[in-house]
Design a protein around this motif. Structure first.
Motif, PDB file in Angstrom:
ATOM      1  N   UNK A 386       0.843  -1.191   0.000  1.00  0.00           N
ATOM      2  CA  UNK A 386       0.000   0.000   0.000  1.00  0.00           C
ATOM      3  C   UNK A 386       0.882   1.247   0.000  1.00  0.00           C
ATOM      4  N   UNK A 387       0.599   2.190  -0.881  1.00  0.00           N
ATOM      5  CA  UNK A 387       1.413   3.414  -0.925  1.00  0.00           C
ATOM      6  C   UNK A 387       1.095   4.303   0.264  1.00  0.00           C
ATOM      7  N   UNK A 388       2.097   4.948   0.867  1.00  0.00           N
ATOM      8  CA  UNK A 388       1.808   5.912   1.938  1.00  0.00           C
ATOM      9  C   UNK A 388       1.104   7.129   1.376  1.00  0.00           C
ATOM     10  N   UNK A 389       0.491   7.884   2.244  1.00  0.00           N
ATOM     11  CA  UNK A 389      -0.312   9.021   1.805  1.00  0.00           C
ATOM     12  C   UNK A 389       0.533  10.076   1.084  1.00  0.00           C
ATOM     13  N   UNK A 390       1.814  10.209   1.457  1.00  0.00           N
ATOM     14  CA  UNK A 390       2.664  11.208   0.811  1.00  0.00           C
ATOM     15  C   UNK A 390       2.930  10.877  -0.656  1.00  0.00           C
ATOM     16  N   UNK A 391       2.695   9.604  -1.061  1.00  0.00           N
ATOM     17  CA  UNK A 391       2.900   9.228  -2.451  1.00  0.00           C
ATOM     18  C   UNK A 391       1.624   9.355  -3.288  1.00  0.00           C
ATOM     19  N   UNK A 392       0.552   9.774  -2.678  1.00  0.00           N
ATOM     20  CA  UNK A 392      -0.687  10.009  -3.416  1.00  0.00           C
ATOM     21  C   UNK A 392      -1.383  11.275  -2.901  1.00  0.00           C
ATOM     22  N   UNK A 393      -0.697  12.407  -3.012  1.00  0.00           N
ATOM     23  CA  UNK A 393      -1.268  13.661  -2.478  1.00  0.00           C
ATOM     24  C   UNK A 393      -2.562  14.065  -3.159  1.00  0.00           C
ATOM     25  N   UNK A 394      -2.785  13.620  -4.412  1.00  0.00           N
ATOM     26  CA  UNK A 394      -4.018  13.987  -5.101  1.00  0.00           C
ATOM     27  C   UNK A 394      -5.258  13.380  -4.451  1.00  0.00           C
ATOM     28  N   UNK A 395      -5.042  12.381  -3.587  1.00  0.00           N
ATOM     29  CA  UNK A 395      -6.183  11.767  -2.888  1.00  0.00           C
ATOM     30  C   UNK A 395      -6.554  12.506  -1.607  1.00  0.00           C
ATOM     31  N   UNK A 396      -5.685  13.401  -1.131  1.00  0.00           N
ATOM     32  CA  UNK A 396      -5.922  14.046   0.167  1.00  0.00           C
ATOM     33  C   UNK A 396      -7.204  14.893   0.166  1.00  0.00           C
ATOM     34  N   UNK A 397      -7.494  15.733  -0.870  1.00  0.00           N
ATOM     35  CA  UNK A 397      -8.755  16.484  -0.831  1.00  0.00           C
ATOM     36  C   UNK A 397      -9.989  15.594  -0.724  1.00  0.00           C
ATOM     37  N   UNK A 398      -9.987  14.456  -1.417  1.00  0.00           N
ATOM     38  CA  UNK A 398     -11.127  13.542  -1.328  1.00  0.00           C
ATOM     39  C   UNK A 398     -11.260  12.961   0.075  1.00  0.00           C
ATOM     40  N   UNK A 399     -10.128  12.585   0.662  1.00  0.00           N
ATOM     41  CA  UNK A 399     -10.156  12.039   2.015  1.00  0.00           C
ATOM     42  C   UNK A 399     -10.617  13.090   3.025  1.00  0.00           C
TER      43      UNK A 399
END
Length: 524
Positions: A386-399
């Protein structure tokens, strides 16, 4: 020519005998059924000077009848109960079962040509004369009462048939009552088994039912997350062992549930074991169960998680925390599907699909000797990282949007908007604690926001500030290790006691020693 050959009992004496036998079946206990039926067959056979006496019962499909109880006169040897299909005696079956007629033959060797199967069977068992009285259940044949002669041919007079029909009906009713009580007992046993299984699963899953996950569904559109979901789609329909790897807070349990929910076992529960939350002694009981008295405190027998997960999925969270001894027993279950409860020598089998998860680098643990190489190979069949959150910053607004909706409802503090600056700060932060840390920060922000717009109550360290630090960012384990070492330095190496490191850290001494061993801190 057939011979009566033997005198019949006095009619009054025979009726008296039947009355005694009828009375013996009143208020009979279940465990006495078979003995009483055999006793009745013996008394009737001896009174009529017969050679053999049988009670037959038809199977439900009417294609086979079975000799359930027999009596053989002394000196004629034993005759075991024999199941005979209707195809073996078609001519006799048509006469006494299909046409529901009493069948009597004084010489089986004189049967017509179409009864050749019956003649062969008579020669095989030495039967010379026979009388078969059908017993009806409503209008269908349910069984039969049989008298046989072996030593001589014989004809039974018509006046003997009515009393024999009565006793035959009583015997069959007793047999049917026995069968119905056996079915009822089996049904109660099955109900009890299912009840125990449901109660075990309820107790096992009670914490899981009450648990609130970070989010209801997997949220994100990033390429890194999509790659993971494609692997989930590939692995889920199979029974392949899945190993989920990732940092703390990346959603390993959520991904395990996604694998289970898309599998063929989704109608059964996902059974979870947190391998880090239990001591080595307790984890073995948790996994494999124990018998009553197996150890101090084992007041009742208990099923283990493998037993509960038979036909379902077992999620072994924090698998890297297992002791080496337990790893060996787990390996046996994975290889052979067999295990024993603690305190039992009975081998149990379970059809279990394994999903394991860890935030450790198991390859390094193998090299250190902290994890079995063979178990590592057995688990590492289909790894999903599983990728850490820092490797998928584009998902942060949705989360953020999903988590704020959940937190606003939970805390009763409606948040209607997030400023662009606040969102940029959230996206820029590296989130070493991943989604779990994101939720904690948002919860504090919701509590501290005076109005409908989200305000961060703290300053998050941005990448620009982090760049001023020498080298890379330390991991949580490194920070924890340094903190324990500093505390040990303050206590001059004392772990336990009133002024020891465990007391300063507000930890049990055993817990601190376990953490020191895990982090590679040598004993002082």
């Amino acid at each position: 020519m057939a011979f009566t050959g033997r005198s019949l009992p006095d009619p009054l004496e025979f009726e008296k005998l039947l009355s005694e036998l009828f009375a013996s079946f009143v208020n009979i206990r279940e465990q006495d059924f078979d003995e009483r039926i055999r006793h009745a067959l013996r008394r009737i056979g001896e009174a009529l000077e017969a050679d053999r006496c049988h009670l037959l019962h038809f199977a439900e499909d009417r294609k086979e009848y079975v000799t359930t109880h027999s009596w053989v006169a002394e000196g004629l040897g034993e005759l075991r109960a024999i199941g005979i299909g209707t195809a073996d005696v078609p001519w006799i079956y048509r006469n006494f079962a299909v046409h529901q007629k009493i069948f009597q033959c004084s010489s089986l060797l004189d049967l017509p040509e179409e009864a050749r199967e019956e003649r062969e069977l008579a020669v095989r068992f030495g039967t010379r004369s026979i009388m078969i009285i059908p017993i009806l259940d409503n209008i269908m044949p349910a069984g039969a009462f049989v008298l046989e002669q072996v030593r001589s041919e014989r004809v039974w007079p018509p006046e003997l048939i009515p009393p024999l029909e009565r006793i035959a009906e009583v015997l069959l009713n007793v047999l049917l009552k026995k069968r119905s009580e056996e079915k009822l007992r089996d049904a109660f046993r099955e109900i009890r088994r299912l009840k125990e299984q449901v109660e075990s699963e309820r107790n096992c899953l009670q914490e899981e039912i009450q648990l609130e996950h970070d989010f209801e569904n997997i949220i994100g559109r990033s390429h890194a997350l999509r790659r993971v979901l494609r692997k989930v789609e590939q692995a889920a329909p199979t029974d392949t062992t899945v190993l989920i790897l990732g940092e703390t807070g990346t959603g390993k349990e959520l991904m395990a549930r996604a694998v289970h929910d898309k599998s063929r076992r989704r109608s059964r529960p996902l059974i979870k074991v947190n391998c880090a939350s239990l001591s080595p002694n307790l984890i073995e009981s948790e996994l494999f169960g124990h018998e009553k008295g197996a150890f101090t405190g084992a007041h009742t027998a208990r099923k283990g998680r493998f037993e509960l997960a038979d036909g379902a999925t077992l999620f072994l969270d924090e698998i890297g925390e297992l002791a080496l001894e337990t790893q060996g027993k787990l390996l046996r279950v994975l290889q052979e599907g067999e295990f024993e409860r603690i305190g039992s020598s009975c081998t149990l089998k379970a059809d279990v699909r394994i999903i394991a998860a860890t935030n450790r680098d198991l390859a390094q643990e193998v090299e250190k000797g902290c994890f079995r190489r063979d178990l590592w190979y057995r688990l590492n069949v289909f790894p999903i990282t599983l990728p850490p959150l820092r490797q998928r910053p584009e998902d942060i607004p949705l989360l953020v949007q999903r988590l704020l909706g959940k937190l606003s409802k939970k805390l009763g503090r409606p948040i209607e908007s997030v400023s662009a600056g606040t969102m940029r700060t959230l996206v820029a932060y590296e989130w070493p604690g991943n989604v779990r840390e994101l939720e904690n920060v948002l919860e504090r922000a919701v509590i501290g926001s005076p109005g409908p717009e989200l305000r961060l109550p703290e300053t998050l360290e941005t990448p620009s500030a982090a760049s001023a630090l020498p080298g890379r960012r330390k991991t949580l384990q490194e920070v924890e290790r340094e903190y324990i070492l500093e505390t040990l330095k303050e206590t001059k190496g004392q772990v336990g006691g009133k002024n020891g490191a465990a007391a300063l850290l507000n930890l049990p001494t055993s817990t601190l020693r376990a953490r020191m061993k895990k982090l590679g801190i040598p004993k002082p």
